[in-house]
Design a protein around this motif. Sequence first.
Motif, short mmCIF file in Angstrom:
data_model
loop_
_atom_site.label_atom_id
_atom_site.label_comp_id
_atom_site.label_asym_id
_atom_site.label_seq_id
_atom_site.Cartn_x
_atom_site.Cartn_y
_atom_site.Cartn_z
N ARG A 197 57.09 58.54 1.92
CA ARG A 197 57.75 57.36 2.51
C ARG A 197 59.22 57.66 2.80
NH1 ARG A 197 54.49 53.72 -0.89
NH2 ARG A 197 55.74 54.47 -2.60
N LEU A 214 41.66 53.25 -0.37
CA LEU A 214 42.24 52.10 0.31
C LEU A 214 43.56 51.67 -0.31
CD1 LEU A 214 38.89 50.23 0.80
CD2 LEU A 214 40.39 50.98 2.64
N GLY A 215 43.76 51.99 -1.58
CA GLY A 215 45.03 51.68 -2.23
C GLY A 215 46.16 52.47 -1.60
N VAL A 216 45.92 53.76 -1.36
CA VAL A 216 46.94 54.61 -0.74
C VAL A 216 47.23 54.12 0.68
CG1 VAL A 216 47.37 56.94 0.12
CG2 VAL A 216 46.39 56.64 -2.14
N ALA A 218 47.03 51.06 1.83
CA ALA A 218 47.83 49.83 1.78
C ALA A 218 49.29 50.14 1.48
CB ALA A 218 47.27 48.89 0.71
N GLU A 219 49.52 51.24 0.74
CA GLU A 219 50.89 51.56 0.36
C GLU A 219 51.68 52.23 1.46
OE1 GLU A 219 52.00 52.48 -3.41
OE2 GLU A 219 50.84 50.74 -4.00
N VAL A 238 47.90 47.13 9.18
CA VAL A 238 47.46 47.19 7.78
C VAL A 238 47.28 45.80 7.16
CG1 VAL A 238 49.79 47.51 6.83
CG2 VAL A 238 47.81 48.44 5.61
#
Lengths: 330, 346
Positions: A197, A214-216, A218-219, A238
């Motif tokens: 990021r 899916l967690g990654v 969303a981040e 997203v």
Amino acid sequence: MALLEVENLQTHFRTPDGVNRAVDGVSFHVNAGETVAIVGESGCGKSVTSMSILRLIPEPPGKIAGAIRFEGRDLLKLSDREMRDIRGNEISMIFQEPMTSLNPVLTVGRQIGETLRLHQGLSRQQAEEKAVEMLTLVGIPEPRRRVREYPHQLSGGMRQRVMIAIALACNPKLLIADEPTTALDVTIQAQILELMRDLKHRVGAAIVLITHDLGVVAEVAERVIVMYAGKKVEEAAVGPLFNNPKHPYTQGLLGSMPKLGSSLHGDETRLAEIPGLVPSLKAKIPGCVFASRCPHATDLCRQVAPALEEKAPGHVAACHYATKEGAIAA
Amino acid sequence: MSAPILEVSDLKKHFPLKGGLLGSTTGYVYAVDGVSFSIEKGETLSLVGESGCGKSTVGKAILRLFDITAGQVVLDGKRIDDLSAGALRPMRRRVQVVFQDPFSSLNPRMRVRDILAEPIRNFGLAKDGKDLEERVAKLMDTVRLPRDAVNRWPHEFSGGQRQRIGIARALAAEPDLIVCDEAVSALDVSVKAQIVNLLQDLQQELGLALLFISHDLAIVEHMTHRVAVMYLGKIVEVAPKRSLFAAPKHPYTEALLSAVPVPSPGAARQRIILKGDVPSPINPPKGCRFHTRCPYAFDRCRVEEPKLNHVATALDAGHVAACHLHDRPDAENPLAVAKGAALVAA
């Protein structure tokens, strides 16, 4: 014009028992500086899509068709030599396995310097200087010492940082990250995601993130493409994708994931299952690729493949029944 | 709940490091260094932690896949860590295992029937050939696979189906406890849900105790009763699920929870990113093993190793943690308040 435009990409593999349609007509684009995630389960064609962009698919048995336009140039029409000038320079890649994708007999500095010497014609000395700079950028302590070390002397997280340093050394416009944190522990994964990021703001490269997590997604992602059985089944920004998924497969994926913090609300419901298995990619599927596992499937779904349709602004899904409100008509 | 089916006390496993000209022992890997816990009948205890923390070594020690260095493993009131191979045999039946990789844990040259019949024969559970056939068929029903699939070979099945065969094989011996060593980690999301549901159903039907070894906190939270968190060969915190996720009482647990990516974009959550890597278990840090990465470490942590002590929480029920912070007044203890919801953005 988008930085990368993939149009009707078809990557097929010839096998002894028929043609495997690993990627079957996928189109998408990536704008400069944007992070796009491609998600799906094993065998959905997400990695093959990323390998196809860099033409890393062995031909034969593979065969890539369609168009992959990078800054307007169709990569599929370039000579091998021209393609080599792009790989690691304008488009670079981070692989999943930091253990196996580094060369064990070369120092870290040599491996970072390799692309710089090749693409930017730096001398050995200049390349090492730049390698130290890159190691500092990716947050490796004592870069002067580390630059002379071999991969086995580094931990998994540090190796992945080195991979990122190699990928970013030539200031690529597009970075393809294929499961960059899957092999890492969760606290190290958090470090690497934070680094990605942070670097995105500083370097400004566009990222195509391939992941099953899916967690990654969303981040880090801004836009998401969901793949299933070689096809794109849904694409959206997203927020809408997670809050208002249109395709039954995306809904199923989100429903089958336990949510961290579930015990705090006491809503420990049974996990939703997607019954059955991913279909074989060797047989031609007449209707919707998800019909055999979809709870809402009708005869129409089994006979006619749904086209990708805009269900809401910027939100497309390939489903006959996904309405604009996001509800499935019975 | 009744008496514990398994009690582990002060378990240690040190692997010797061989080196030098004559292959002498030059040091030890302190893989598991004093771990105690118990599992009740029909309970799921999860062992969580990152790679190298020793969680799989604990699982293997309970299965007696190697001899332990020190400590005790007591199964249903009987000490098993010092039993001879012969005396251990009947006890082996009672603890079975499901491995992570469904591709390498099934013998590719055995048909499913033989894979499932082997433990039944080994422990002499079947009266005759007909009973054996029947037991194998019932196992297939139990794990929701078609009965006629017993004639097929492992390679004919998908990853999820193979994991079902692995579970059936563990059930064949009619165990009291199953060690699930990352049993769902290698599976895709949708298949993972199927296997998690199956394990939960089986536990209900058969009253099995599970030692669920995993690094996936969301899955653990979904299916466990209690959680033990390991770091560098030690248990740093044990608590009932709700208490642990609502109010973690060890800085490492707190960091783990905040590091798990959650599938809700833009969620505002408190993020703790640990610096550096896990130190080597060959030469673990003095004092608290976590002090090199702990955001709250103070002088005492560097010299004195904290013990697992009871910590008061809102849900107060057997919540223990090994952290010096809890000896300080609440105002100086960042873990005094329940932060779980903020960490996981729930």
